[in-house]
Write a protein that holds these residues in place. Structure first.
Motif, PDB file in Angstrom:
ATOM      1  N   MET A   1       0.325  -0.817   0.060  1.00  0.00           N
ATOM      2  CA  MET A   1       0.025   0.106  -0.069  1.00  0.00           C
ATOM      3  C   MET A   1       0.384   1.388   0.258  1.00  0.00           C
ATOM      4  N   LEU A   2       2.420   1.233   0.963  1.00  0.00           N
ATOM      5  CA  LEU A   2       2.483   2.106   1.234  1.00  0.00           C
ATOM      6  C   LEU A   2       3.531   2.467  -0.462  1.00  0.00           C
ATOM      7  N   ARG A   3       4.146   1.468  -1.696  1.00  0.00           N
ATOM      8  CA  ARG A   3       4.388   1.697  -3.315  1.00  0.00           C
ATOM      9  C   ARG A   3       3.666   2.077  -3.788  1.00  0.00           C
ATOM     10  N   VAL A   4       2.109   1.245  -3.161  1.00  0.00           N
ATOM     11  CA  VAL A   4       0.861   2.899  -4.020  1.00  0.00           C
ATOM     12  C   VAL A   4       0.235   4.244  -4.217  1.00  0.00           C
ATOM     13  N   LEU A   5       0.782   4.374  -2.415  1.00  0.00           N
ATOM     14  CA  LEU A   5       0.977   5.821  -2.494  1.00  0.00           C
ATOM     15  C   LEU A   5       2.625   6.411  -2.919  1.00  0.00           C
ATOM     16  N   GLU A   6       3.100   5.675  -2.669  1.00  0.00           N
ATOM     17  CA  GLU A   6       4.541   6.338  -3.454  1.00  0.00           C
ATOM     18  C   GLU A   6       4.853   6.704  -4.576  1.00  0.00           C
ATOM     19  N   LYS A   7       4.205   5.555  -5.389  1.00  0.00           N
ATOM     20  CA  LYS A   7       3.551   6.038  -6.622  1.00  0.00           C
ATOM     21  C   LYS A   7       2.693   7.124  -7.578  1.00  0.00           C
ATOM     22  N   LEU A   8       1.714   7.210  -6.718  1.00  0.00           N
ATOM     23  CA  LEU A   8       0.591   8.234  -6.549  1.00  0.00           C
ATOM     24  C   LEU A   8       1.641   9.092  -6.814  1.00  0.00           C
ATOM     25  N   ALA A   9       2.192  10.138  -5.538  1.00  0.00           N
ATOM     26  CA  ALA A   9       2.595  10.993  -5.332  1.00  0.00           C
ATOM     27  C   ALA A   9       3.746  11.786  -6.319  1.00  0.00           C
ATOM     28  N   ALA A  10       4.788  10.388  -7.091  1.00  0.00           N
ATOM     29  CA  ALA A  10       4.843  11.330  -7.908  1.00  0.00           C
ATOM     30  C   ALA A  10       4.807  11.780  -9.400  1.00  0.00           C
ATOM     31  N   ALA A  11       4.125  10.338  -9.586  1.00  0.00           N
ATOM     32  CA  ALA A  11       2.817  10.544 -10.482  1.00  0.00           C
ATOM     33  C   ALA A  11       2.379  12.748 -10.398  1.00  0.00           C
ATOM     34  N   THR A  12       2.163  12.532  -9.483  1.00  0.00           N
ATOM     35  CA  THR A  12       0.778  13.765  -9.373  1.00  0.00           C
ATOM     36  C   THR A  12       2.031  15.286  -9.330  1.00  0.00           C
ATOM     37  N   CYS A  13       3.480  15.081  -9.351  1.00  0.00           N
ATOM     38  CA  CYS A  13       4.420  16.058  -9.161  1.00  0.00           C
ATOM     39  C   CYS A  13       4.514  16.037  -7.721  1.00  0.00           C
ATOM     40  N   MET A  14       4.409  15.808  -6.443  1.00  0.00           N
ATOM     41  CA  MET A  14       4.340  15.443  -5.106  1.00  0.00           C
ATOM     42  C   MET A  14       6.068  15.493  -4.761  1.00  0.00           C
ATOM     43  N   ARG A  15       6.626  16.561  -3.448  1.00  0.00           N
ATOM     44  CA  ARG A  15       7.754  16.296  -3.772  1.00  0.00           C
ATOM     45  C   ARG A  15       8.125  14.950  -2.852  1.00  0.00           C
ATOM     46  N   SER A  16       7.757  14.597  -1.414  1.00  0.00           N
ATOM     47  CA  SER A  16       7.598  13.729  -0.780  1.00  0.00           C
ATOM     48  C   SER A  16       6.030  13.329   0.345  1.00  0.00           C
ATOM     49  N   VAL A  17       6.506  12.307   0.651  1.00  0.00           N
ATOM     50  CA  VAL A  17       5.392  11.708   0.912  1.00  0.00           C
ATOM     51  C   VAL A  17       5.472  11.526   2.474  1.00  0.00           C
ATOM     52  N   ARG A  18       4.625  12.347   3.725  1.00  0.00           N
ATOM     53  CA  ARG A  18       4.950  13.080   4.779  1.00  0.00           C
ATOM     54  C   ARG A  18       3.826  11.976   5.849  1.00  0.00           C
ATOM     55  N   LEU A  19       4.305  11.079   7.288  1.00  0.00           N
ATOM     56  CA  LEU A  19       3.698  10.342   7.959  1.00  0.00           C
ATOM     57  C   LEU A  19       4.098  10.753   9.093  1.00  0.00           C
ATOM     58  N   THR A  20       3.152  10.380  10.298  1.00  0.00           N
ATOM     59  CA  THR A  20       3.247  11.081  11.477  1.00  0.00           C
ATOM     60  C   THR A  20       3.032   8.962  11.869  1.00  0.00           C
ATOM     61  N   ALA A  21       4.006   8.745  13.508  1.00  0.00           N
ATOM     62  CA  ALA A  21       4.347   7.410  13.923  1.00  0.00           C
ATOM     63  C   ALA A  21       4.792   7.738  15.476  1.00  0.00           C
ATOM     64  N   LEU A  22       3.329   7.361  16.367  1.00  0.00           N
ATOM     65  CA  LEU A  22       4.102   7.740  18.063  1.00  0.00           C
ATOM     66  C   LEU A  22       4.852   6.511  17.974  1.00  0.00           C
ATOM     67  N   THR A  23       5.687   8.186  19.094  1.00  0.00           N
ATOM     68  CA  THR A  23       7.047   6.973  19.079  1.00  0.00           C
ATOM     69  C   THR A  23       7.101   6.020  20.361  1.00  0.00           C
ATOM     70  N   HIS A  24       5.664   5.718  21.265  1.00  0.00           N
ATOM     71  CA  HIS A  24       6.036   4.283  22.108  1.00  0.00           C
ATOM     72  C   HIS A  24       5.078   3.628  20.658  1.00  0.00           C
ATOM     73  N   ASN A  25       4.878   3.166  20.086  1.00  0.00           N
ATOM     74  CA  ASN A  25       5.128   1.985  18.706  1.00  0.00           C
ATOM     75  C   ASN A  25       6.622   1.631  18.389  1.00  0.00           C
ATOM     76  N   PRO A  26       7.499   1.305  18.743  1.00  0.00           N
ATOM     77  CA  PRO A  26       8.741   1.457  17.855  1.00  0.00           C
ATOM     78  C   PRO A  26       8.461   0.276  16.803  1.00  0.00           C
ATOM     79  N   SER A  27       8.589  -0.449  16.804  1.00  0.00           N
ATOM     80  CA  SER A  27       7.953  -1.451  15.702  1.00  0.00           C
ATOM     81  C   SER A  27       7.317  -0.520  13.876  1.00  0.00           C
ATOM     82  N   ALA A  28       6.848   0.204  15.075  1.00  0.00           N
ATOM     83  CA  ALA A  28       6.163   1.317  13.514  1.00  0.00           C
ATOM     84  C   ALA A  28       7.039   1.950  12.952  1.00  0.00           C
TER      85      ALA A  28
END
Length: 75
Positions: free
Chosen positions: A1-28
């Motif tokens: 799913m991340l790869r699809v989002l990244e390809k969509l972002a690139a295809a629409t000329c977005m410079r990056s994908v950003r996300l928020t990760a909770l620090t109490h979930n080191p696995s994420a």
């Protein structure tokens, strides 16, 4: 799913994908870092908000990639 989002972002000329990760979930955080995401400049200092961090990954195509896409469009 991340790869699809990244390809969509690139295809629409977005410079990056950003996300928020909770620090109490080191696995994420480890998962996203393994996928090529790193701490974004917009992430707050740990002293200010130590319950989350903002990670990002560039989606910019290199000039070589742009040339390849142009060739594919003409095919």
């Amino acid at each position: 799913m991340l790869r699809v989002l990244e390809k969509l972002a690139a295809a629409t000329c977005m410079r990056s994908v950003r996300l928020t990760a909770l620090t109490h979930n080191p696995s994420a955080s480890a998962f996203f870092r393994a996928c090529g995401y790193s701490l974004d400049d917009t992430s707050p200092p740990k002293e200010e908000a130590n319950h989350y961090e903002i990670l990002s990954k560039s989606t910019c195509l290199t000039d070589i990639d742009l040339d390849k896409n142009s060739e594919l469009d003409g095919a």
